[in-house]
Structures are given as C-alpha cells and as structure tokens.
Write a protein that holds these residues in place. Structure first.
Motif, short mmCIF file in Angstrom:
data_model
loop_
_atom_site.label_atom_id
_atom_site.label_comp_id
_atom_site.label_asym_id
_atom_site.label_seq_id
_atom_site.Cartn_x
_atom_site.Cartn_y
_atom_site.Cartn_z
N SER A 271 89.03 54.75 46.08
CA SER A 271 90.36 55.11 45.57
C SER A 271 91.17 53.88 45.19
CB SER A 271 91.13 55.90 46.63
OG SER A 271 91.58 55.05 47.68
N GLY A 272 90.75 52.70 45.63
CA GLY A 272 91.46 51.48 45.29
C GLY A 272 92.61 51.14 46.20
N LYS A 273 92.72 51.83 47.34
CA LYS A 273 93.85 51.57 48.23
C LYS A 273 93.45 51.04 49.60
CE LYS A 273 97.41 54.47 46.18
NZ LYS A 273 98.48 55.46 46.45
N VAL A 274 92.16 50.71 49.77
CA VAL A 274 91.69 50.11 51.02
C VAL A 274 91.36 48.65 50.74
CG1 VAL A 274 89.90 50.13 52.79
CG2 VAL A 274 90.80 52.29 51.90
N GLY A 275 91.90 47.77 51.57
CA GLY A 275 91.73 46.34 51.33
C GLY A 275 90.41 45.78 51.78
N THR A 289 79.45 53.49 41.98
CA THR A 289 78.61 54.52 41.38
C THR A 289 79.00 55.92 41.82
OG1 THR A 289 76.76 52.99 41.30
CG2 THR A 289 76.24 55.31 41.07
N LYS A 290 79.26 56.09 43.09
CA LYS A 290 79.48 57.44 43.63
C LYS A 290 80.94 57.80 43.79
CE LYS A 290 75.28 56.84 46.36
NZ LYS A 290 74.70 56.79 47.71
N PHE A 291 81.79 56.80 43.97
CA PHE A 291 83.18 57.11 44.30
C PHE A 291 84.18 56.48 43.33
CE2 PHE A 291 80.59 57.22 48.17
CZ PHE A 291 80.74 58.55 48.49
N ARG A 292 83.70 56.13 42.15
CA ARG A 292 84.52 55.78 40.99
C ARG A 292 85.44 54.59 41.19
NH1 ARG A 292 86.05 61.91 38.76
NH2 ARG A 292 83.89 62.66 38.71
N GLY A 293 85.01 53.65 42.01
CA GLY A 293 85.77 52.43 42.13
C GLY A 293 85.60 51.57 40.89
N ASP A 294 86.57 50.71 40.61
CA ASP A 294 86.50 49.81 39.47
C ASP A 294 85.65 48.60 39.86
OD1 ASP A 294 86.94 47.85 37.49
OD2 ASP A 294 88.92 48.64 37.06
N VAL A 295 84.57 48.40 39.12
CA VAL A 295 83.59 47.38 39.49
C VAL A 295 84.20 45.98 39.57
CG1 VAL A 295 82.85 46.92 37.12
CG2 VAL A 295 81.26 46.56 39.00
N ALA A 296 85.23 45.73 38.78
CA ALA A 296 85.83 44.39 38.77
C ALA A 296 86.65 44.10 40.03
CB ALA A 296 86.72 44.22 37.54
N ASP A 297 86.97 45.15 40.80
CA ASP A 297 87.90 44.98 41.92
C ASP A 297 87.26 44.47 43.20
OD1 ASP A 297 89.86 45.93 40.28
OD2 ASP A 297 89.98 47.93 41.19
N TYR A 298 85.94 44.62 43.34
CA TYR A 298 85.34 44.43 44.65
C TYR A 298 84.58 43.11 44.80
CZ TYR A 298 86.61 49.28 44.87
OH TYR A 298 87.34 50.44 44.81
N GLY A 299 84.76 42.50 45.95
CA GLY A 299 84.01 41.31 46.32
C GLY A 299 83.45 41.49 47.71
N ILE A 300 82.61 40.56 48.11
CA ILE A 300 82.08 40.59 49.47
C ILE A 300 81.94 39.17 49.98
CG2 ILE A 300 79.69 40.76 48.62
CD1 ILE A 300 79.08 42.39 51.21
N THR A 301 82.26 38.99 51.23
CA THR A 301 82.17 37.68 51.85
C THR A 301 81.38 37.80 53.15
OG1 THR A 301 83.45 35.76 52.56
CG2 THR A 301 84.34 37.92 53.14
N GLY A 302 81.21 36.69 53.83
CA GLY A 302 80.44 36.70 55.06
C GLY A 302 81.18 37.38 56.19
N PHE A 303 80.44 37.76 57.19
CA PHE A 303 81.00 38.38 58.39
C PHE A 303 81.93 37.38 59.07
CE2 PHE A 303 81.28 40.51 62.36
CZ PHE A 303 80.89 41.82 62.13
N PRO A 304 83.15 37.79 59.42
CA PRO A 304 84.11 36.84 60.01
C PRO A 304 83.65 36.30 61.36
CG PRO A 304 84.90 39.09 60.21
CD PRO A 304 83.70 39.14 59.31
N GLU A 305 83.69 34.99 61.51
CA GLU A 305 83.35 34.32 62.77
C GLU A 305 82.00 34.77 63.32
OE1 GLU A 305 86.82 33.78 65.54
OE2 GLU A 305 87.70 35.32 64.25
N ALA A 306 81.06 35.04 62.44
CA ALA A 306 79.83 35.72 62.85
C ALA A 306 78.91 34.83 63.66
CB ALA A 306 79.11 36.24 61.63
N LYS A 307 78.52 35.33 64.84
CA LYS A 307 77.45 34.73 65.62
C LYS A 307 76.12 35.42 65.32
CE LYS A 307 80.60 33.29 69.29
NZ LYS A 307 80.98 33.42 70.72
N ALA A 308 76.22 36.61 64.77
CA ALA A 308 75.04 37.36 64.30
C ALA A 308 75.56 38.45 63.38
CB ALA A 308 74.27 37.97 65.46
#
Length: 450
Positions: A271-275, A289-308
C-alpha cells in the motif's frame, strides 16, 4: 546452510492463489508405445494475478506439447506452503504429485515416508549436479534423495525509500541499529494517518517466525544445542519483545492493527504506507508483483546489528503414491518450470515484458556453478529494478552468518505467535511472563516429540 558467494539477481513470478483446484487443458495424445499420465502440481497463480497466471498456463501448455501423453493439472495455493493445511493434506494423502515443503519440514516428511525416494529420477533435472551441494544434502537421507531444492534465502531489512525521503531520512543510508530503526519508524509514522513506521506479524505462525528472525539477529537461539529444551526465554528474547513493546506503545510507530498471516503485512507494505519490515529480498518481488507496490520505492539492507541471520528455503517433493511414470513426469515439469535457464521462473525476458520485478538480490540454489552464472547473466541483462537500491543488503549480508530455522519450527512458531500477539496487543504485557509461558508450552511439545 552456507551462503552463496556470488551475487545472484533473482526474480520469481508471482504465485498468489486461492484454494480452488484447476485443470490445465485437454490431455495430449500419448506418444507411440507410451501410456498417458496425469500429474498434479502446486502453485498456480490465482485469477487475481492474471498476467502471472497466464504465464503459468503458457508454461503448462508448452510443457505438455513437448511431452506428449502428459497432462498437467494445477492447484491454486498461496502461499505454496500453508501451515494450516499442509499437515492434514499430507496425512490424508491429498498432496499434489509435486508439492512444496519448507526446509524445516524436510526431516519430518522424509522420516514419515511422505515423500518419494527420487534417487532414480534425478537425471530428469538436467542441471542437478550444478545445484549447491549443501542444499542438495538437505533433501538427502541415507544416500537417498527426496526432493528438488527450489529456494534459499537469508533475512534483511526491507524498507520504503519513498517514505524515508518524505520523512526527511536518507534512503541511501538505511538504519544499521535498532535505535536507528526506532527513530526512523517514529518519523515515518508521523507522516500522517495510516502510516506505519515498522510492520510486524502477530499470528498465523508468521509472528513466531519473525520473532525467530529478530532473536537470531541479537545472537539468541530458539532451542538449546541438543534441541530438547526451549532457549528463547533469554536476555535476547526479552530484548526483542521489549523493543517491539516500546515501538508499539511508547513510540506509537507500529500502527494499531494486529497483522496475522503472511499476506497481511505484505499487503500493507504494498500500500506504500509501511516504512520497514524484516524479510528476505523476495519480499520486494512479492510486494511489487502480488500487492501492487511501486518497484522504485523499495530497498533492502542488512539485518540490524546482526550476529546471525535466519536462513531458510524450500524444496519440491514427490507424492509417495506417484507411479514411476508420474514421478518422471513431475520431475520433468520441475526441470522445465524451475530449473532451466530462460524457461519458467528463469524466463526473465518474459518477466520483464509482464512488468515483473527483475533484479532483486538473493541467494540462489545454483550458487556459482555454470548454471548459476548463466542465470545471473540473464537476470542482469533483463533487470528492471534499480539494483543500487539493494546494494546495502549485498554489502551487509556477506558478513552475516546464516542460521537455519529450528526443528519443529511451525509448531514452535504457533506457540511464539502468542508472545508476539501479547506484546503488540496489550500495553501492560510482561515480556518475561509471555516468554515463560511459551517456554513451558515449548518444553512440553519437545518432550512429546522425544
């Protein structure tokens, strides 16, 4: 499982579904001297995803044309693995000829004789030897093979770059700590009604699943080393719950609606309203693909402070009631749809024309083999996504050790759902008591399992 060393850019055609079984088309005439055979296969996209469904049906038609005498009947199911129906269907012998099994269920399904020994048929998967050895080992017991590996993943932090910019945050410098996540979530929630800074699950086994992800990231464990006792009632487990409690009730950055089941948070993200949310890179694929998000809006980063980081996956297994002819036909279908460069899920050129996201980083079952490199080249050539949006994940994930899901994961996740629901629905919830109650239930479950 060992993480793939190469960057693989992955896309998966959307496989949304309903619960209705659908036939494919009329059977082809059997080949000379051969008998007609019918197989059922899981994961046909639903009518609500018409482009993906049409692509699937085109693949079925192409496969049947190339394999005269084989009829493929498809089953709608979304997600392909549903913990609520999986057990009853399996016990009742109602599974498709080829069905999906998550890695946490491999040992149980194989141990109970609910998957066919396909050792004699692995040659039907032409690139079988290119599949990662560590992933193939997971579907092998006592030298016998019981499945075709299909997915391998590790978890990061998926975030909405557009909301970050609107909230005055730098999308190119995503949060690296939980403190930074809290601050970013507050700013996103302050954008206005309906905005959720950080989304989390509370039920449908997804609450416990995400608790495990967060627990692993902090260095905790769900079970003791011998697997006989619960280990989540720990400082790490309490830290997970306290952070969520504070974000929900002190920061008011998580919204007020409890999200139960896989689709609920994915729909909210689309929906574009979750950060932000925890998830593997294929979250981006599914949201778009399934929930009609705008492809340009989304990024992904590493797990915060991840030990695993939680890693997992799935394989296709074959119904033990399948005849030899059905087993071969089912493996041929899996080879065509899921394991051939330029075909089925690896038809990135088609995915591009359909408007599907192509270019999401993921850990692939083919690793750095010749097949893996060929898949990577095709993904890069047809990439439609802003690959730079995923660079933080690529950089961070390489240094985070993977950790597999616990034994009896689905049953434990159901127990931990109560913990997540409690802390997100009650301001006066006591994280320590919630964990202690869950610990008692988990220990009883483990004792019963022996």
């Amino acid at each position: 499982m060992q993480r793939s060393t190469g960057l693989l850019l992955v896309t998966v055609l959307g496989l949304s579904a309903t619960t209705t079984a659908c036939g494919a088309s009329e059977p082809a005439a059997p080949s000379p001297g051969g008998a007609a055979v019918t197989i059922t296969v899981a994961c046909q996209p639903a009518k609500t995803a018409p482009k993906e469904r049409a692509a699937w049906d085109d693949d079925v038609a192409a496969f049947m044309k190339a394999h005269p005498g084989v009829t493929v009947k498809s089953t709608d199911q979304q997600p392909c693995f549903d913990p609520k129906t999986f057990g009853p269907k399996l016990a009742g012998g109602q599974m498709e000829t080829a069905f999906v099994v998550p890695v946490t269920n491999y040992a149980d399904v194989i141990g109970k004789g609910q998957a066919l020994d396909i050792s004699a048929y692995t040659g039907e998967i032409k690139n079988w030897d290119d599949l990662r050895a560590d992933v193939r080992a997971l579907v092998t017991k006592d030298g016998k093979v019981y499945g075709v590996p299909n997915v391998h993943y590790s978890v990061g932090l998926v975030y909405n770059r557009k909301l970050f910019a609107q909230a005055g945050l730098d999308p190119d410098t995503p949060p690296a700590t939980w403190a930074e996540i809290r601050e970013a979530a507050k700013k996103i929630a302050a954008l206005g009604p309906g905005h959720i800074g950080y989304g989390e699950y509370s039920g449908g086994n997804t609450g416990g699943w995400h608790f495990t992800q967060a627990l692993y990231g902090r260095g905790g464990a769900v079970l003791t080393g011998d697997g006989k006792k619960a280990a989540f009632n720990s400082p790490e487990g309490r830290a997970v719950l306290q952070t969520l409690h504070d974000m929900r009730w002190t920061d008011n950055s998580m919204g007020s609606r409890l999200l139960v089941g896989w689709e609920s948070l994915m729909m909210a993200m689309g929906s574009g309203k979750v950060g932000m949310m925890l998830g593997a890179p294929d979250v981006v694929t599914d949201v778009v693909t399934k929930f009609r998000g705008d492809v340009a809006d989304y990024g992904i980063t590493g797990f915060p402070e991840a030990k695993a980081s939680l890693s997992g996956g799935e394989a296709f297994m074959i119904n033990p009631r399948a005849t030899p002819e059905q087993a071969r036909a089912a493996l041929q279908w899996l080879d065509f749809r899921y394991n051939t460069v330029g075909k089925g899920r690896f038809d990135f050129a088609r995915g591009k024309t359909l408007g599907n996201p192509v270019g999401v980083p993921d850990n692939d079952v083919y690793g750095d083999s010749a097949t893996g490199k060929a898949i990577q080249a095709e993904r890069e050539k047809n990439a439609t996504l802003p690959v730079r949006n995923y660079a933080p994940y690529v950089r961070a994930a390489a240094g985070v050790p993977p950790k597999a899901e616990p034994a009896h994961a689905q049953e434990l996740y159901a127990i931990l759902d109560v913990v997540m629901s409690g802390v997100l629905s009650r301001k006066d919830a006591d994280p320590g008591k919630l964990l202690a109650d869950a610990e008692a239930k988990a220990d009883a479950l483990l004792a019963a399992k022996g």
